[in-house]
Every structure is written in C-alpha cells, then in structure tokens.
Write an enzyme that holds these catalytic residues in place. Structure first.
Site, PDB file in Angstrom:
ATOM      1  N   PHE A   1       0.811  -1.214   0.000  1.00 26.08           N
ATOM      2  CA  PHE A   1       0.000   0.000   0.000  1.00 26.08           C
ATOM      3  C   PHE A   1       0.842   1.261   0.000  1.00 26.08           C
ATOM      4  O   PHE A   1       2.001   1.238   0.411  1.00 26.08           O
ATOM      5  CB  PHE A   1      -0.909   0.007   1.238  1.00 26.08           C
ATOM      6  N   CYS A   2       0.222   2.354  -0.414  1.00 26.77           N
ATOM      7  CA  CYS A   2       0.853   3.669  -0.419  1.00 26.77           C
ATOM      8  C   CYS A   2       1.479   3.925   0.936  1.00 26.77           C
ATOM      9  O   CYS A   2       0.790   3.772   1.937  1.00 26.77           O
ATOM     10  CB  CYS A   2      -0.204   4.738  -0.712  1.00 26.77           C
ATOM     11  N   PRO A   3       2.724   4.347   1.045  1.00 23.70           N
ATOM     12  CA  PRO A   3       3.668   4.627  -0.041  1.00 23.70           C
ATOM     13  C   PRO A   3       4.611   3.451  -0.320  1.00 23.70           C
ATOM     14  O   PRO A   3       5.701   3.664  -0.855  1.00 23.70           O
ATOM     15  CB  PRO A   3       4.438   5.818   0.511  1.00 23.70           C
ATOM     16  N   GLY A   4       4.195   2.241  -0.002  1.00 21.01           N
ATOM     17  CA  GLY A   4       5.045   1.061  -0.142  1.00 21.01           C
ATOM     18  C   GLY A   4       5.741   0.896  -1.485  1.00 21.01           C
ATOM     19  O   GLY A   4       6.962   0.765  -1.525  1.00 21.01           O
TER      20      GLY A   4
ATOM     21  N   ASP B   1      -1.257  -0.324  -6.344  1.00 24.81           N
ATOM     22  CA  ASP B   1      -1.810   0.796  -5.580  1.00 24.81           C
ATOM     23  C   ASP B   1      -2.145   1.949  -6.534  1.00 24.81           C
ATOM     24  O   ASP B   1      -1.262   2.447  -7.228  1.00 24.81           O
ATOM     25  CB  ASP B   1      -0.785   1.250  -4.525  1.00 24.81           C
TER      26      ASP B   1
END
Lengths: 138, 85
Positions: free
Chosen positions: B22-25, B49
C-alpha cells in the site's frame, strides 16, 4: 523558506499516527527535510515497546477500530513505526521529543524508542517550523 | 498489453514486485532498488496501488531520473525508469 515539513504529533492513536507516518514518508521520499515533533500522547506512543501493543483509535471513530486493525493485519499494511523507519531510510527525517512532555511524564530519552533522535524545546521547534513549507498538527 | 519484460527501447535490469503493497510502499521499494542500482540501469516496479500512478512519476521527476513509462497490466501497473546519475 526551506524545503522542510514539520509535523507536530500530539495524538497517540493508531489512525492518526498512521496518517502522520505516511505524510512523513511521502515528505522524505520527495526530498523534503522532515521533522516530527512529539508531544503529549504522541510522545507516549513512542515509549519503548508501546507501539507493539497500541490499538488505540480516535474516540469518535472507536466503532471502526477493530475493523481497521483487522484489515491492516489481513492486508499486511506496514505499521506506522515501519513507515517512519522507511522514511528515515529513504530520506532526511528526524523524530524529536518535546522536553516538557518528557518531564511531565517523568521519562528520559532512554525510555523512548530509538527512532527518537533528540529532545528539544518548543522554541527550537517553532523556530524551525517557521521556515517550513508545510506544518501540520496531528 | 506490452511485453512483460521488454519495453519499446530498453531492457529492464532490475524489477521489484510491490503488488499488494500500500501507499507509499511501492514508491519506497522503488527508492531502495534505485539506491542499490548502478547508474545507467533501467529499473521497474510493479504496483497495484492506484496512488502510484501519480506518486511514482512525480518522484522520478523530482529525483531527476528519466521516466520511461507506465504500462497498465491486469490489475497493476509497471513503472519503468532509468537511473541517469
């Protein structure tokens, strides 16, 4: 103005810590100097080991808490602490503890998670925040 | 659908699969790969994402690298860049 982002983290609930940590990560990734100033419950959330057991949610949204924690686990969303570590790894991000809160709770820097780099007073924080492009109170 | 490994005029040297992150992953994963890669490498990241569509090109531009394109695949996108410095 500096390319700096200053976050005042007052809240110690997971939902708000999550928002703060994602903003810090985004700021660090985009090359901003990020300073996270911990005060009150925000500082309490950085007491050694606390984050591992912290499932607190903002009072008004309490009913969503269990669902949020469950979804975060099921979807393997990184914790706010992991986000902060990532921010530090990819960019310039500092976590600072408010000296007054520290004293109020009777703690020292040694009682806090190692990600907390330094202890500062409000004047130092404000002096640096006045040159920041982004300042947020979370 | 573009060829999964070769894009029009560049070969991908290193790809990171951040699907499901997920953001910011996905951006964080790309940054780590970029740091470790030699100058001149063509690097890519796979992301599911929706935030990546704007975030990843914005970061590549901000960091001064060359954005080679975003290729929509089934339920995810491959972002390709060159580490120019």
């Amino acid at each position: 103005m500096k390319e700096r982002m200053s976050l005042i983290v007052f809240s110690g609930t997971v939902d708000k810590l999550m928002a703060a940590s994602i903003l810090a990560t985004g700021g660090a990734a985009m090359g901003l100097e990020v300073e996270v100033f911990l005060t009150n419950w925000g500082l309490a959330a950085f007491r050694k080991g606390d984050y591992k057991e912290n499932t607190r949610i903002t009072k008004e949204y309490e009913d969503f808490g269990p669902m949020m924690m469950q979804q975060m686990q099921a979807k393997k969303v990184p914790s706010w602490m992991e986000n902060l570590k990532a921010a530090k790894e990819v960019g310039d991000m500092k976590v600072l503890a408010c000296s007054m809160t520290l004293e109020l709770f009777g703690w020292t820097k040694n009682d806090l998670e190692p990600i907390v780099e330094d202890v500062t007073g409000v004047a130092t924080f404000v002096d640096r925040a006045k040159d920041s492009r982004i300042t947020l109170f979370i | 659908m573009p060829d999964p490994i070769t894009i029009p005029d560049a070969r991908i040297d290193r790809e990171v699969d951040a699907r499901g992150s997920f953001c910011p992953g996905p951006l964080m994963e790309l940054i780590r790969v970029v740091r470790a890669a030699p100058v001149g490498s063509v690097l890519s990241v796979l992301s599911s994402d929706p935030g990546s569509a704007k975030d990843i090109p914005a970061w590549i531009q901000k960091a001064g690298y060359e954005f080679l394109g975003a290729y929509a695949l089934e339920g995810y996108t491959r972002f390709v860049m060159r580490k120019t410095h």
